[in-house]
Design a protein around this motif. Structure first.
Motif, PDB file in Angstrom:
ATOM      1  N   ARG A  89      31.773 -27.081 -27.888  1.00  0.00           N
ATOM      2  CA  ARG A  89      33.230 -25.997 -27.768  1.00  0.00           C
ATOM      3  C   ARG A  89      33.544 -25.526 -29.106  1.00  0.00           C
ATOM      4  N   LYS A  90      33.298 -26.387 -30.309  1.00  0.00           N
ATOM      5  CA  LYS A  90      33.595 -25.751 -31.604  1.00  0.00           C
ATOM      6  C   LYS A  90      32.841 -24.552 -31.932  1.00  0.00           C
ATOM      7  N   GLN A  91      31.698 -24.548 -31.299  1.00  0.00           N
ATOM      8  CA  GLN A  91      30.649 -23.376 -31.612  1.00  0.00           C
ATOM      9  C   GLN A  91      31.199 -22.154 -31.047  1.00  0.00           C
ATOM     10  N   ASP A  92      31.541 -22.369 -29.758  1.00  0.00           N
ATOM     11  CA  ASP A  92      32.222 -21.374 -28.999  1.00  0.00           C
ATOM     12  C   ASP A  92      33.401 -20.721 -29.604  1.00  0.00           C
ATOM     13  N   VAL A  93      34.295 -21.688 -29.934  1.00  0.00           N
ATOM     14  CA  VAL A  93      35.493 -21.431 -30.661  1.00  0.00           C
ATOM     15  C   VAL A  93      35.328 -20.581 -32.029  1.00  0.00           C
ATOM     16  N   ASN A  94      34.423 -20.997 -32.640  1.00  0.00           N
ATOM     17  CA  ASN A  94      34.032 -20.355 -34.063  1.00  0.00           C
ATOM     18  C   ASN A  94      33.245 -19.041 -33.558  1.00  0.00           C
ATOM     19  N   MET A  95      32.492 -18.739 -32.641  1.00  0.00           N
ATOM     20  CA  MET A  95      31.925 -17.528 -32.288  1.00  0.00           C
ATOM     21  C   MET A  95      32.946 -16.637 -31.877  1.00  0.00           C
ATOM     22  N   LYS A  96      33.942 -17.078 -31.080  1.00  0.00           N
ATOM     23  CA  LYS A  96      34.972 -16.273 -30.725  1.00  0.00           C
ATOM     24  C   LYS A  96      35.831 -15.618 -31.737  1.00  0.00           C
ATOM     25  N   ARG A  97      36.100 -16.590 -32.654  1.00  0.00           N
ATOM     26  CA  ARG A  97      36.923 -16.283 -33.864  1.00  0.00           C
ATOM     27  C   ARG A  97      35.979 -14.947 -34.758  1.00  0.00           C
ATOM     28  N   TRP A  98      34.907 -15.444 -34.869  1.00  0.00           N
ATOM     29  CA  TRP A  98      34.077 -14.128 -35.668  1.00  0.00           C
ATOM     30  C   TRP A  98      33.861 -13.054 -34.932  1.00  0.00           C
ATOM     31  N   VAL A  99      33.944 -13.197 -33.525  1.00  0.00           N
ATOM     32  CA  VAL A  99      33.694 -11.851 -32.812  1.00  0.00           C
ATOM     33  C   VAL A  99      35.030 -11.167 -33.057  1.00  0.00           C
ATOM     34  N   ARG A 100      36.106 -11.629 -33.020  1.00  0.00           N
ATOM     35  CA  ARG A 100      37.390 -11.232 -33.203  1.00  0.00           C
ATOM     36  C   ARG A 100      37.545 -10.460 -34.506  1.00  0.00           C
ATOM     37  N   ARG A 101      36.922 -11.211 -35.393  1.00  0.00           N
ATOM     38  CA  ARG A 101      37.125 -10.881 -36.836  1.00  0.00           C
ATOM     39  C   ARG A 101      36.404  -9.488 -36.618  1.00  0.00           C
ATOM     40  N   ALA A 102      35.162  -9.391 -36.254  1.00  0.00           N
ATOM     41  CA  ALA A 102      34.132  -8.388 -36.219  1.00  0.00           C
ATOM     42  C   ALA A 102      34.891  -7.166 -35.841  1.00  0.00           C
ATOM     43  N   LEU A 103      35.597  -7.413 -34.773  1.00  0.00           N
ATOM     44  CA  LEU A 103      36.209  -6.466 -33.750  1.00  0.00           C
ATOM     45  C   LEU A 103      37.184  -5.842 -34.762  1.00  0.00           C
TER      46      LEU A 103
END
Length: 80
Positions: free
Chosen positions: A6-20
């Protein structure tokens, strides 16, 4: 789902938002850069035109100065 997953998913989503967001910023900067380059090119054209006008005015000034000298010389020769 495990806590780590779950933490990995949250972190991945955060990084995707930052990348966008970063990608959006890059696109905006590229647009601004293109606009500034167009302005720069337009200013270069204006400067070139002003240089041509200045050269023309200097030529006129030199011609007038030369003609003024000729008139003074003629006036002296005629006794004015």
């Amino acid at each position: 789902m495990s806590e780590d997953k779950r933490k990995q998913d949250v972190n991945m989503k955060r990084w995707v938002r930052r990348a966008l967001k970063a990608q959006e910023m890059v696109l905006k900067l590229e647009e601004k850069n293109e606009s500034l380059q167009e302005q720069h090119q337009n200013q270069d054209v204006i400067i070139a035109n002003l240089d041509e006008h200045m050269d023309h005015l200097l030529s006129i000034e030199q011609t007038l100065s030369s003609e003024k000298k000729k008139c003074r010389k003629r006036s002296r020769m005629l006794g004015f």
